[in-house]
Design a protein around this motif. Structure first.
Motif, short mmCIF file in Angstrom:
data_model
loop_
_atom_site.label_atom_id
_atom_site.label_comp_id
_atom_site.label_asym_id
_atom_site.label_seq_id
_atom_site.Cartn_x
_atom_site.Cartn_y
_atom_site.Cartn_z
N ASP A 1 29.59 54.80 89.67
CA ASP A 1 29.93 54.43 88.30
C ASP A 1 31.45 54.38 88.12
O ASP A 1 32.19 55.10 88.80
N ASP A 2 31.91 53.55 87.21
CA ASP A 2 33.34 53.40 86.91
C ASP A 2 33.76 54.62 86.07
O ASP A 2 33.68 54.61 84.85
N THR A 3 34.18 55.67 86.76
CA THR A 3 34.31 57.00 86.15
C THR A 3 35.76 57.35 85.83
O THR A 3 36.67 57.01 86.59
N TRP A 4 35.96 58.04 84.70
CA TRP A 4 37.29 58.51 84.31
C TRP A 4 37.13 59.88 83.66
O TRP A 4 36.37 60.03 82.71
N MET A 5 37.82 60.87 84.20
CA MET A 5 37.76 62.22 83.63
C MET A 5 39.12 62.60 83.05
O MET A 5 40.14 62.53 83.73
N ASP B 1 41.21 62.59 86.41
CA ASP B 1 41.94 61.33 86.58
C ASP B 1 43.22 61.31 85.75
O ASP B 1 44.15 60.58 86.06
N ASP B 2 43.24 62.09 84.67
CA ASP B 2 44.41 62.09 83.79
C ASP B 2 44.52 63.47 83.13
O ASP B 2 43.52 64.19 83.01
N PHE B 3 45.72 63.81 82.73
CA PHE B 3 45.98 65.05 81.99
C PHE B 3 46.89 64.65 80.85
O PHE B 3 48.01 64.21 81.07
N VAL C 1 47.14 69.31 63.03
CA VAL C 1 47.01 69.45 64.48
C VAL C 1 45.64 68.99 64.99
O VAL C 1 45.53 68.40 66.07
N TRP C 2 44.58 69.22 64.22
CA TRP C 2 43.25 68.84 64.70
C TRP C 2 43.06 67.32 64.75
O TRP C 2 42.38 66.80 65.63
N VAL C 3 43.66 66.62 63.78
CA VAL C 3 43.56 65.15 63.79
C VAL C 3 44.32 64.61 65.00
O VAL C 3 43.81 63.76 65.76
N ASP C 4 45.50 65.13 65.19
CA ASP C 4 46.34 64.77 66.35
C ASP C 4 45.58 65.06 67.65
O ASP C 4 45.52 64.23 68.57
N ALA C 5 44.93 66.21 67.73
CA ALA C 5 44.24 66.61 68.97
C ALA C 5 43.05 65.71 69.27
O ALA C 5 42.87 65.26 70.40
N LEU C 6 42.22 65.46 68.28
CA LEU C 6 41.02 64.63 68.51
C LEU C 6 41.39 63.24 69.03
O LEU C 6 40.68 62.65 69.84
N LEU C 7 42.52 62.75 68.57
CA LEU C 7 42.91 61.38 68.94
C LEU C 7 43.28 61.24 70.41
O LEU C 7 43.36 60.13 70.92
N ASN C 8 43.46 62.38 71.12
CA ASN C 8 43.83 62.28 72.54
C ASN C 8 42.79 61.48 73.34
O ASN C 8 43.12 60.82 74.30
N TYR C 9 41.53 61.56 72.92
CA TYR C 9 40.47 60.90 73.67
C TYR C 9 40.64 59.38 73.66
O TYR C 9 40.18 58.69 74.57
N ALA C 10 41.28 58.89 72.60
CA ALA C 10 41.54 57.45 72.49
C ALA C 10 42.92 57.08 73.02
O ALA C 10 43.09 56.08 73.71
N THR C 11 43.91 57.92 72.71
CA THR C 11 45.28 57.57 73.11
C THR C 11 45.44 57.60 74.64
O THR C 11 46.17 56.79 75.20
N ALA C 12 44.73 58.50 75.31
CA ALA C 12 44.90 58.63 76.76
C ALA C 12 44.41 57.42 77.53
O ALA C 12 44.84 57.16 78.64
N ILE C 13 43.48 56.66 76.92
CA ILE C 13 42.94 55.49 77.64
C ILE C 13 43.42 54.18 77.02
O ILE C 13 42.79 53.14 77.18
N GLU D 1 42.89 46.37 77.02
CA GLU D 1 41.95 46.10 78.12
C GLU D 1 41.42 47.41 78.71
O GLU D 1 40.22 47.58 78.93
N GLU D 2 42.33 48.35 78.94
CA GLU D 2 41.92 49.66 79.48
C GLU D 2 41.04 50.40 78.47
O GLU D 2 40.03 51.01 78.83
N PHE D 3 41.44 50.35 77.20
CA PHE D 3 40.65 51.01 76.16
C PHE D 3 39.24 50.40 76.10
O PHE D 3 38.24 51.13 76.02
#
Length: 524
Positions: free
Chosen positions: A43-47, A93-95, A235-247, A254-256
């Protein structure tokens, strides 16, 4: 899933105000194992994992340590959080760090987008706030203090006094998403797993949602609100957004598009943020909600949830220095039903290490390879005619591989390991029953001896592949000892969904000596 599908999975981003304990390690190895499984299945996997570095708690911790907030978080991440990934052999795959420019710029773009769509307004706010949780508390989460805090209102989780905050803030219209969220839970029943977590979320949302304060104006350690730089984003709004900003949200569409939506694995104490607030924010932005949120239980030590303030936190290295990272991964992922609370004890860890790893799996591997070296000059023998007992082993291997993959799809790593372990138990019983050491004394039984040892070694080949996402180091040693690296290819390239197919290990393959995979542990 069918091979080649996209599989994006995240840990929570951890708050690095303190050093990691085995609870953080538990979440991380669970996500890593799921990612390794899907990656190896094609599978095209990203962690993704990372750290959540803004907020009032971090500001105060930095001041208490005579550092700027950025200096303080840089030190914590470098000295404690990056090393955790090495300690536990995590192949992320990313931090992401929420102080990185790539995150800050994209958070501002997201918040601006939902502001432009009319979901944010200015208002005044007064509420009790827990700095430890970085969260405004509802009635049900506030208790009366005892001892030194008698007469004060304290946080039910931290038992520390709450602070009454009065601020002019910006609010997100969370209340408008109540019906849409209830429809989501109804139409996608596995959006929140396990069922106990789903029931909690549904009942919380049915009780009514209040609009969410999404900015703070009394301190400046955070990402500035794009249209009003006297405020920072909560801080919580900023934190949750990491799941979208990182990709790539807001920067690399295209990556997103390739990665999103993804799965989130979280501790149950932060479930509401992920299963209520986060999908509502995504709906407001016109984006897809996550594929699912899986809430695992707490690790309990002496019956209490681990916490640094109560001194029940155990550093992962206390375990890995004695037992190794593979045993750490195996123990936490197999001993605790994933999604439920689990108790940790040194006695249980030690007993399982000895029984299941050293005596069960490790001994099976050592003695099979030793017998091939002794009786067949180190070459995997060919199988002759299969008996019913041999065919039963083949059936068990095929069933185990199928069951394990299905369990991983359900996020039940514990059930996947239990399915794979049927091979260990079956092969140990098979060797005891067939007594290859007795067959070796009779030249007339040479072909039968070859069949028995081929069956055992081919079973080990399947075990090495199936267990590699859980225990990458010991399975790699076994793979090399079986000679499979030379003839079949790298272990990490073995297609997991085909691991139960019989006859992959080639007769004539040269085996190599195998030191004990799980050496005896001397405990004080």
């Amino acid at each position: 899933m069918t091979s080649g599908d996209s599989f994006y999975i995240t840990t929570p981003i951890y708050y690095p105000s303190d050093v990691p304990h085995i609870g953080h390690g538990y979440t991380t190895v669970a996500v890593d194992t799921l990612a390794r499984w899907h990656r190896q299945a094609g599978d095209d996997t990203w962690m993704l994992t990372g750290t959540d570095e803004h907020g009032q708690k971090m500001l105060r911790a930095a001041a208490a340590n005579g550092a700027t907030p950025q200096e303080w978080v840089d030190k914590l991440v470098a000295e404690a959080w990056f090393p955790l990934l090495q300690t536990l052999n995590v192949a992320n795959d990313d931090f992401i760090r929420t102080t990185q420019p790539r995150h800050e710029e994209r958070v501002q773009a997201f918040v601006q987008a939902i502001y432009d769509r009319g979901y944010i307004y200015a208002g005044e706010f007064e509420a009790l706030y827990c700095v430890g949780c970085e969260e405004f508390k509802t009635e049900s989460e506030i208790v009366d203090g005892t001892g030194e805090f008698e007469g004060l209102k304290v946080c039910a989780i931290h038992s520390k006094p709450l602070e009454l905050l009065q601020e002019k803030n910006y609010f997100f219209k969370l209340s408008e998403f109540q019906d849409a969220l209830l429809d989501l839970y109804k139409n996608t029943p596995d959006f929140v797993r396990p069922d106990s977590a789903r029931n909690e979320v549904v009942s919380f949302v049915k009780n009514g949602l209040k609009d969410l304060s999404i900015s703070r104006s009394t301190f400046d350690w955070g990402i500035k609100v794009p249209w009003d730089d006297s405020h920072v984003i909560y801080v919580w709004v900023d934190a949750l957004l990491n799941y979208a900003t990182a990709i790539g949200y807001g920067a690399d569409e295209e990556e997103f598009g390739r990665r999103w939506p993804g799965y989130h694995v979280v501790g149950k104490d932060i479930l509401r943020f992920h299963a209520v607030i986060w999908p509502a924010m995504l709906m407001a932005a016109g984006l897809e909600v996550p594929r699912g949120v899986f809430a695992h239980g707490w690790l309990l030590v002496g019956g209490e949830k681990m916490s640094k303030s109560k001194l029940t936190g155990i550093a992962p290295t206390e375990i890995t220095d004695v037992f190794g990272s593979d045993a750490y991964r195996f123990y936490f992922l197999s001993a605790i039903p994933f999604g439920h609370d689990g108790s940790f004890s040194w006695e249980d860890l030690s007993a399982r290490y000895q029984a299941e790893l050293a005596n069960g799996f490790g001994n099976l591997a050592s003695r099979t390879i030793a017998m091939i070296e002794r009786y067949f000059e180190g070459m995997v023998p060919p199988a002759d005619a299969y008996t019913a007992g041999d065919l039963e082993i083949q059936r068990i291997v095929a069933d185990a591989a199928r069951s394990a993959d299905a369990a991983v799809e359900r996020f039940r790593i514990d059930e996947a390991i239990a399915a794979i372990w049927t091979i260990v138990d079956a092969l140990n019983g098979y060797i005891t029953e067939n007594e290859p050491w007795a067959l070796a004394k009779d030249d007339a039984q040479r072909a039968r001896l070859g069949t028995v040892l081929y069956t055992a070694s081919e079973g080990l080949r399947a075990l090495a592949a199936l267990l590699s996402p859980v225990m990458p180091i010991s399975t790699e040693k076994l793979w090399i000892a079986l000679g499979a690296a030379e003839t079949i290819g790298r272990l990490c390239d073995q297609p997991l969904r085909e691991a139960g197919t019989w006859g992959v290990l080639r007769p004539g393959t040269s085996v190599n000596g195998l030191a004990p995979l799980f050496p005896r542990v001397e405990q004080n």
